[in-house]
Design a protein around this motif. Structure first.
Motif, PDB file in Angstrom:
ATOM      1  N   VAL A 191      -6.374   4.451  -5.821  1.00 50.58           N
ATOM      2  CA  VAL A 191      -5.040   4.852  -5.366  1.00 50.58           C
ATOM      3  C   VAL A 191      -4.241   5.339  -6.562  1.00 50.58           C
ATOM      4  N   ALA A 192      -3.691   6.561  -6.471  1.00 54.76           N
ATOM      5  CA  ALA A 192      -2.868   7.129  -7.548  1.00 54.76           C
ATOM      6  C   ALA A 192      -1.580   7.668  -6.939  1.00 54.76           C
ATOM      7  N   VAL A 193      -0.442   7.302  -7.520  1.00 54.48           N
ATOM      8  CA  VAL A 193       0.858   7.714  -6.988  1.00 54.48           C
ATOM      9  C   VAL A 193       1.355   8.933  -7.771  1.00 54.48           C
ATOM     10  N   VAL A 194       1.551  10.038  -7.055  1.00 54.03           N
ATOM     11  CA  VAL A 194       2.014  11.280  -7.675  1.00 54.03           C
ATOM     12  C   VAL A 194       3.529  11.269  -7.827  1.00 54.03           C
ATOM     13  N   SER A 195       4.228  10.797  -6.806  1.00 48.80           N
ATOM     14  CA  SER A 195       5.692  10.721  -6.871  1.00 48.80           C
ATOM     15  C   SER A 195       6.171   9.557  -6.013  1.00 48.80           C
ATOM     16  N   GLY A 196       7.350   9.019  -6.361  1.00 47.43           N
ATOM     17  CA  GLY A 196       7.894   7.902  -5.610  1.00 47.43           C
ATOM     18  C   GLY A 196       7.159   6.605  -5.907  1.00 47.43           C
ATOM     19  N   ALA A 197       7.039   5.769  -4.898  1.00 45.18           N
ATOM     20  CA  ALA A 197       6.362   4.478  -5.041  1.00 45.18           C
ATOM     21  C   ALA A 197       5.717   4.110  -3.715  1.00 45.18           C
ATOM     22  N   VAL A 198       4.644   3.334  -3.784  1.00 41.29           N
ATOM     23  CA  VAL A 198       3.951   2.889  -2.568  1.00 41.29           C
ATOM     24  C   VAL A 198       3.737   1.384  -2.646  1.00 41.29           C
ATOM     25  N   GLN A 199       3.591   0.775  -1.475  1.00 37.67           N
ATOM     26  CA  GLN A 199       3.318  -0.652  -1.390  1.00 37.67           C
ATOM     27  C   GLN A 199       1.832  -0.856  -1.067  1.00 37.67           C
ATOM     28  N   LEU A 200       1.201  -1.742  -1.813  1.00 39.60           N
ATOM     29  CA  LEU A 200      -0.222  -2.012  -1.616  1.00 39.60           C
ATOM     30  C   LEU A 200      -0.422  -3.430  -1.108  1.00 39.60           C
ATOM     31  N   GLN A 201      -1.348  -3.564  -0.167  1.00 40.71           N
ATOM     32  CA  GLN A 201      -1.759  -4.883   0.291  1.00 40.71           C
ATOM     33  C   GLN A 201      -3.282  -4.944   0.246  1.00 40.71           C
ATOM     34  N   PRO A 202      -3.849  -5.447  -0.876  1.00 39.93           N
ATOM     35  CA  PRO A 202      -5.306  -5.558  -0.981  1.00 39.93           C
ATOM     36  C   PRO A 202      -5.856  -6.548   0.036  1.00 39.93           C
ATOM     37  N   LEU A 203      -7.161  -6.497   0.261  1.00 36.44           N
ATOM     38  CA  LEU A 203      -7.807  -7.458   1.147  1.00 36.44           C
ATOM     39  C   LEU A 203      -7.632  -8.884   0.644  1.00 36.44           C
ATOM     40  N   GLN A 204      -7.689  -9.024  -0.672  1.00 40.03           N
ATOM     41  CA  GLN A 204      -7.525 -10.330  -1.304  1.00 40.03           C
ATOM     42  C   GLN A 204      -6.375 -10.266  -2.298  1.00 40.03           C
ATOM     43  N   GLY A 205      -5.587 -11.331  -2.371  1.00 39.76           N
ATOM     44  CA  GLY A 205      -4.525 -11.400  -3.367  1.00 39.76           C
ATOM     45  C   GLY A 205      -3.197 -10.890  -2.848  1.00 39.76           C
ATOM     46  N   PRO A 206      -2.147 -11.000  -3.665  1.00 44.32           N
ATOM     47  CA  PRO A 206      -0.795 -10.620  -3.245  1.00 44.32           C
ATOM     48  C   PRO A 206      -0.619  -9.111  -3.198  1.00 44.32           C
ATOM     49  N   GLY A 207       0.408  -8.680  -2.454  1.00 46.12           N
ATOM     50  CA  GLY A 207       0.770  -7.279  -2.432  1.00 46.12           C
ATOM     51  C   GLY A 207       1.459  -6.878  -3.722  1.00 46.12           C
ATOM     52  N   LEU A 208       1.552  -5.576  -3.977  1.00 45.51           N
ATOM     53  CA  LEU A 208       2.203  -5.087  -5.184  1.00 45.51           C
ATOM     54  C   LEU A 208       2.736  -3.692  -4.952  1.00 45.51           C
ATOM     55  N   THR A 209       3.585  -3.241  -5.863  1.00 48.62           N
ATOM     56  CA  THR A 209       4.175  -1.902  -5.803  1.00 48.62           C
ATOM     57  C   THR A 209       3.590  -1.038  -6.901  1.00 48.62           C
ATOM     58  N   LEU A 210       3.215   0.166  -6.545  1.00 53.00           N
ATOM     59  CA  LEU A 210       2.672   1.119  -7.509  1.00 53.00           C
ATOM     60  C   LEU A 210       3.630   2.297  -7.604  1.00 53.00           C
ATOM     61  N   HIS A 211       3.998   2.673  -8.828  1.00 52.46           N
ATOM     62  CA  HIS A 211       4.995   3.727  -9.054  1.00 52.46           C
ATOM     63  C   HIS A 211       4.334   5.028  -9.513  1.00 52.46           C
ATOM     64  N   ALA A 212       5.132   6.103  -9.534  1.00 50.74           N
ATOM     65  CA  ALA A 212       4.636   7.417  -9.936  1.00 50.74           C
ATOM     66  C   ALA A 212       3.981   7.352 -11.313  1.00 50.74           C
ATOM     67  N   GLY A 213       2.826   8.011 -11.447  1.00 55.64           N
ATOM     68  CA  GLY A 213       2.104   8.006 -12.710  1.00 55.64           C
ATOM     69  C   GLY A 213       1.198   6.806 -12.892  1.00 55.64           C
TER      70      GLY A 213
END
Length: 315
Positions: A191-213
């Motif tokens: 998963v690569a974020v080109v612009s903005g931010a996305v929310q990730l929820q892996p199968l295992q472990g806590p969710g996280l936010t990934l930002h542009a770049g």
């Protein structure tokens, strides 16, 4: 409901299966290569069936290389003959499946898909923009605000504030007012974020936010470490394959995703280095450029069977 294949389609698939069995047996001659090329050029359905047969072959279990080499190295003719029969059966299993079922794989049943070397850019009804890379498939359910990446690679841009979820075997990516690239491999989802931010929820472990770049790898065990990338560099979305001092083997494996047929190379070429920007709309041209800049030659038996070998010094 999927319609049954016509008798003509079955005959074309059967012919593709026979060609596949011949070439997998190792008994194909130069004349066979020429006959295959003639058959492929005679009708577009022949080329499509050949590509699908090879796709299935790649996805079925193959004889382990160590076992094959150990058996071939022995002088016992009976063992060598047995191995050839095994290889023939291994080739015919996916071919028979192709004949009887006409590729009922998820990719061919997906809402949207691309063939090898094909890329598509598609506007969706809600104003979002979807791009599919080579050999990719995705299911779209806008009513549920959900995409499912079945195979391959996609770029997705959501301009509005209403979130949309991308599902993969290794987790969910929620996109809102951002652009993200997602690539599904056999064991990971990149998963690569080109612009903005996305929310990730892996199968295992806590969710996280990934930002542009930023980019990350999702696996069955959870999310890997966050890395960085230059979102301004051209990539497959603009039809470009970039390399910066990249090992030739890695470059060719990536290039092979955009070519139908077999692309092979001598192991001695694996560690040569490649730097440059290459257009993906003509992979034959890319191979020609490699031969012009590196000590290698391109040997083409047919359009679908290409081997790179070290260049021999003359004189």
């Amino acid at each position: 409901m999927r319609t049954a294949p016509s008798s003509e389609a079955r005959e074309v698939a059967r012919a593709a299966a026979q060609w596949l069995a011949l070439f997998e047996s190792g008994e194909a001659t130069d004349a066979d290569h020429a006959r295959l090329q003639t058959w492929l050029n005679s009708h577009s359905s022949h080329e499509n069936a050949w590509q699908k047969a090879q796709l299935l072959r790649q996805r079925f279990c193959e004889l382990p290389p160590a076992l094959a080499m150990a058996t071939l190295d022995r002088a016992d003719p009976a063992r060598r003959a047995a191995l050839k029969r095994m290889l023939g059966v291994a080739a015919l299993v996916p071919a028979a499946w192709l004949i009887s079922r006409q590729l009922p794989l998820d990719v061919w049943r997906a809402d949207l898909h691309t063939g090898t070397g094909e890329r598509k850019k598609l506007p969706l009804a809600d104003g979002s923009s979807l791009q599919l890379n080579t050999d990719s498939a995705v299911n779209v359910d806008l009513a549920a605000r959900q995409l499912t990446l079945v195979r391959g690679e996609m770029a997705f841009q959501v301009s509005g504030s209403a979130p949309l979820t991308i599902r993969s075997p290794y987790g969910r990516i929620t996109v809102s007012g951002s652009e993200v690239c997602v690539r599904l491999d056999e064991r990971t989802c990149q998963v690569a974020v080109v612009s903005g931010a996305v929310q990730l929820q892996p199968l295992q472990g806590p969710g996280l936010t990934l930002h542009a770049g930023q980019r990350i790898s999702l696996q069955a065990s959870g999310a890997g470490p966050i890395g960085t990338f230059d979102a301004m560099l051209p990539d497959w979305r603009s039809g470009v394959l970039m390399a910066q001092n990249q090992p030739l083997g890695d470059f060719l494996r990536e290039l092979g995703r955009y070519r139908s047929g077999l692309l092979r190379w001598d192991p001695a070429l694996e560690t040569l280095r490649v730097t440059g920007s290459f257009r993906l709309d003509n992979t034959d041209r890319v191979l020609t450029l490699l031969a012009a800049s590196l000590p290698l030659d391109v040997q083409s038996r047919t359009r679908y069977w290409v081997t790179l070998v070290p260049r021999k010094n003359i004189g």
